[in-house]
Enzyme design. Structure first.
Site, PDB file in Angstrom:
ATOM      1  N   GLY A  89      40.003  85.640  -6.884  1.00 36.65           N
ATOM      2  CA  GLY A  89      40.380  84.376  -6.252  1.00 36.65           C
ATOM      3  C   GLY A  89      41.744  84.406  -5.596  1.00 36.65           C
ATOM      4  O   GLY A  89      42.281  83.362  -5.217  1.00 36.65           O
ATOM      5  N   LYS A 135      31.081  79.448 -10.176  1.00 43.13           N
ATOM      6  CA  LYS A 135      32.081  78.873 -11.108  1.00 43.13           C
ATOM      7  C   LYS A 135      31.843  77.364 -11.267  1.00 43.13           C
ATOM      8  O   LYS A 135      30.712  76.918 -11.249  1.00 43.13           O
ATOM      9  CB  LYS A 135      33.498  79.180 -10.622  1.00 43.13           C
ATOM     10  CG  LYS A 135      33.705  80.654 -10.302  1.00 43.13           C
ATOM     11  CD  LYS A 135      35.156  80.999 -10.160  1.00 43.13           C
ATOM     12  CE  LYS A 135      35.286  82.416  -9.642  1.00 43.13           C
ATOM     13  NZ  LYS A 135      36.636  82.933  -9.729  1.00 43.13           N
ATOM     14  N   SER A 178      37.842  89.080  -4.868  1.00 47.77           N
ATOM     15  CA  SER A 178      38.074  88.806  -3.441  1.00 47.77           C
ATOM     16  C   SER A 178      37.202  89.640  -2.508  1.00 47.77           C
ATOM     17  O   SER A 178      37.640  90.022  -1.418  1.00 47.77           O
ATOM     18  CB  SER A 178      39.564  88.968  -3.117  1.00 47.77           C
ATOM     19  OG  SER A 178      40.340  88.057  -3.878  1.00 47.77           O
ATOM     20  N   ASN A 224      28.993  84.104  -8.128  1.00 51.03           N
ATOM     21  CA  ASN A 224      29.440  83.235  -9.218  1.00 51.03           C
ATOM     22  C   ASN A 224      30.047  81.980  -8.603  1.00 51.03           C
ATOM     23  O   ASN A 224      31.129  82.025  -8.028  1.00 51.03           O
ATOM     24  CB  ASN A 224      30.481  83.997 -10.056  1.00 51.03           C
ATOM     25  CG  ASN A 224      31.086  83.139 -11.144  1.00 51.03           C
ATOM     26  OD1 ASN A 224      30.574  82.059 -11.459  1.00 51.03           O
ATOM     27  ND2 ASN A 224      32.186  83.619 -11.732  1.00 51.03           N
ATOM     28  N   GLU A 247      36.374  93.608 -12.850  1.00 46.56           N
ATOM     29  CA  GLU A 247      37.054  92.604 -12.041  1.00 46.56           C
ATOM     30  C   GLU A 247      38.531  92.562 -12.428  1.00 46.56           C
ATOM     31  O   GLU A 247      38.898  91.903 -13.408  1.00 46.56           O
ATOM     32  CB  GLU A 247      36.433  91.228 -12.286  1.00 46.56           C
ATOM     33  CG  GLU A 247      34.949  91.158 -11.998  1.00 46.56           C
ATOM     34  CD  GLU A 247      34.509  89.731 -11.716  1.00 46.56           C
ATOM     35  OE1 GLU A 247      34.159  89.461 -10.571  1.00 46.56           O
ATOM     36  OE2 GLU A 247      34.579  88.896 -12.626  1.00 46.56           O
ATOM     37  N   GLU A 276      38.085  84.363 -16.487  1.00 51.36           N
ATOM     38  CA  GLU A 276      38.541  82.982 -16.692  1.00 51.36           C
ATOM     39  C   GLU A 276      38.226  82.533 -18.119  1.00 51.36           C
ATOM     40  O   GLU A 276      39.008  81.813 -18.736  1.00 51.36           O
ATOM     41  CB  GLU A 276      37.907  82.080 -15.615  1.00 51.36           C
ATOM     42  CG  GLU A 276      38.577  82.327 -14.265  1.00 51.36           C
ATOM     43  CD  GLU A 276      37.681  82.184 -13.049  1.00 51.36           C
ATOM     44  OE1 GLU A 276      36.604  81.589 -13.143  1.00 51.36           O
ATOM     45  OE2 GLU A 276      38.096  82.693 -11.976  1.00 51.36           O
ATOM     46  N   HIS A 314      33.676  86.622 -18.351  1.00 49.06           N
ATOM     47  CA  HIS A 314      34.446  86.467 -17.111  1.00 49.06           C
ATOM     48  C   HIS A 314      35.915  86.266 -17.475  1.00 49.06           C
ATOM     49  O   HIS A 314      36.232  85.628 -18.480  1.00 49.06           O
ATOM     50  CB  HIS A 314      33.918  85.277 -16.304  1.00 49.06           C
ATOM     51  CG  HIS A 314      34.485  85.238 -14.925  1.00 49.06           C
ATOM     52  ND1 HIS A 314      35.736  84.742 -14.655  1.00 49.06           N
ATOM     53  CD2 HIS A 314      33.985  85.678 -13.732  1.00 49.06           C
ATOM     54  CE1 HIS A 314      35.968  84.865 -13.355  1.00 49.06           C
ATOM     55  NE2 HIS A 314      34.932  85.431 -12.777  1.00 49.06           N
TER      56      HIS A 314
HETATM   57  C1  PEP Z   1      34.614  86.066  -9.606  1.00 49.34           C
HETATM   58  O1  PEP Z   1      34.494  84.863  -9.753  1.00 49.34           O
HETATM   59  O2  PEP Z   1      34.096  86.810 -10.436  1.00 49.34           O
HETATM   60  C2  PEP Z   1      35.341  86.571  -8.456  1.00 49.34           C
HETATM   61  C3  PEP Z   1      35.428  87.871  -8.308  1.00 49.34           C
HETATM   62  O3  PEP Z   1      35.900  85.651  -7.615  1.00 49.34           O
HETATM   63  P1  PEP Z   1      36.455  85.927  -6.121  1.00 49.34           P
HETATM   64  O4  PEP Z   1      35.383  86.699  -5.402  1.00 49.34           O
HETATM   65  O5  PEP Z   1      36.649  84.553  -5.547  1.00 49.34           O
HETATM   66  O6  PEP Z   1      37.709  86.706  -6.250  1.00 49.34           O
END
Ligand code: PEP
Length: 312
Positions: free
Chosen positions: A228, A65, A268, A63, A222, A151, A149
């Site tokens: 992040g 983003k 992460s 992703n 997640e 976010e 997601h």
């Molecule tokens: C994500 O954007 O879904 C995500 C898990 O980001 P990151 O791997 O940077 O934590």
């Protein structure tokens, strides 16, 4: 040790060629593989998981983003394109550029990677300024959309509800023939209050109310506190939640949906932690943010090999 009979020759070659850099020897696979891909080389580029009762092909999503630009994407895609061909019986790889680059990314990206959008509208297009009808995503050759997601669920200017996310999924699945990466997960305060499973189940329940066919749904668990932040869930923490989600699917949807639906971990994930996570029985792949925008994303993709060979 010779691989068991149900490991295909391609997968077998991958085992012998690809495990050494993961520091693994070959023992028994943790799960059977799907039948070979009979659609290779034809459209659509991506092929769906088979209905094998207990085989779940590994899945790695990237992703991007709201990051990168045309030239950065060209560089990243060039690096991905140079990597060896995927063992398509072993892993699906999907990348999600910002929407304006979905079309151009599809045009330059290797054919064994699929492309995803990061969001879509709840229904057919029309007077919805700034939105994307899911059929438009399909029209430019993308086959997936990420929905729900964290976010989009939690950023104050967006605040998508469970019902909105589920409605988007229904439209994308039923009207655009897209596959859906359906994201769920708890906030830190929810985890600390012991509400992790309840939150995930509430989010999944909205989806259950909206759809009946789960064959093109991949769930991405997640934990919001891990996205992040560099704070990855431990393999045990992730596996505990994944196991509970699979049980929920069994009890609330069906045994076959529980057996066949891939549950990804996101938060992460990096080349350093992916192998230990991939070894968990109920972790069927990853949704990767930051680490998907580097050529070393291919090391995360390679972690599928531990699911073919098992861990030592
Ligand atoms: C994500 O954007 O879904 C995500 C898990 O980001 P990151 O791997 O940077 O934590």
């Amino acid at each position: 040790m010779a691989p068991p009979a149900f490991v295909t020759s391609t997968a077998s070659a991958a085992l012998t060629s690809g495990l050494s850099h993961l520091g693994l020897g070959v023992v028994s696979p943790r799960r059977p593989l799907y039948a070979p891909n009979t659609n290779a080389g034809s459209q659509p580029r991506f092929y769906m998981a088979s209905s094998s009762p207990d085989g779940r092909r590994f899945f790695v999503g990237g992703n991007w983003k709201c990051n990168l630009n045309k030239s950065a994407i060209a560089d990243l895609v060039a690096a991905f394109n140079e990597a060896p061909p995927l063992d398509r019986d072993g892993v699906d790889v999907v990348v999600a550029p910002p929407s304006i680059y979905v079309d151009s990314t599809r045009q330059i990206l290797r054919n064994d990677f699929a492309v995803s959008a990061q969001n879509s509208w709840i229904s057919k297009g029309g007077a919805f300024t700034g939105e994307l009808d899911a059929t438009m995503i399909k029209d430019v050759g993308a086959e997936w959309v990420i929905l729900g997601h964290s976010e989009r669920r939690h950023i104050p200017q967006l605040k998508e509800t469970d019902e909105t996310v589920a409605k988007k999924a229904k439209y994308a699945l039923e009207n655009a023939d897209l596959s859906v990466i359906f994201c769920i997960g708890e906030l830190l305060e929810e985890r600390e209050a012991g509400q992790t499973i309840a939150v995930c189940e509430r989010q999944l329940n909205a989806l259950k109310q909206a759809i009946s066919d789960w064959t093109r749904v991949v769930i991405a668990y997640e934990p919001v506190w891990a996205i992040g932040t560099g704070k990855v869930a431990t393999p045990e923490q992730a596996e505990d939640v994944h196991r509970s989600l699979r049980l929920w699917l069994k009890q609330n949807v069906s045994e076959s949906v529980s057996d066949q639906t891939r549950i990804l971990y996101g938060g992460s994930v990096s080349p350093a932690n992916c192998v230990e996570l991939a070894k968990q029985d109920n972790i069927d792949g990853f949704l990767v943010g930051g680490a998907s925008m580097k050529p070393t994303f291919m090391e995360i993709v390679d972690s599928y090999k531990v699911t073919l060979a098992g861990a030592v």
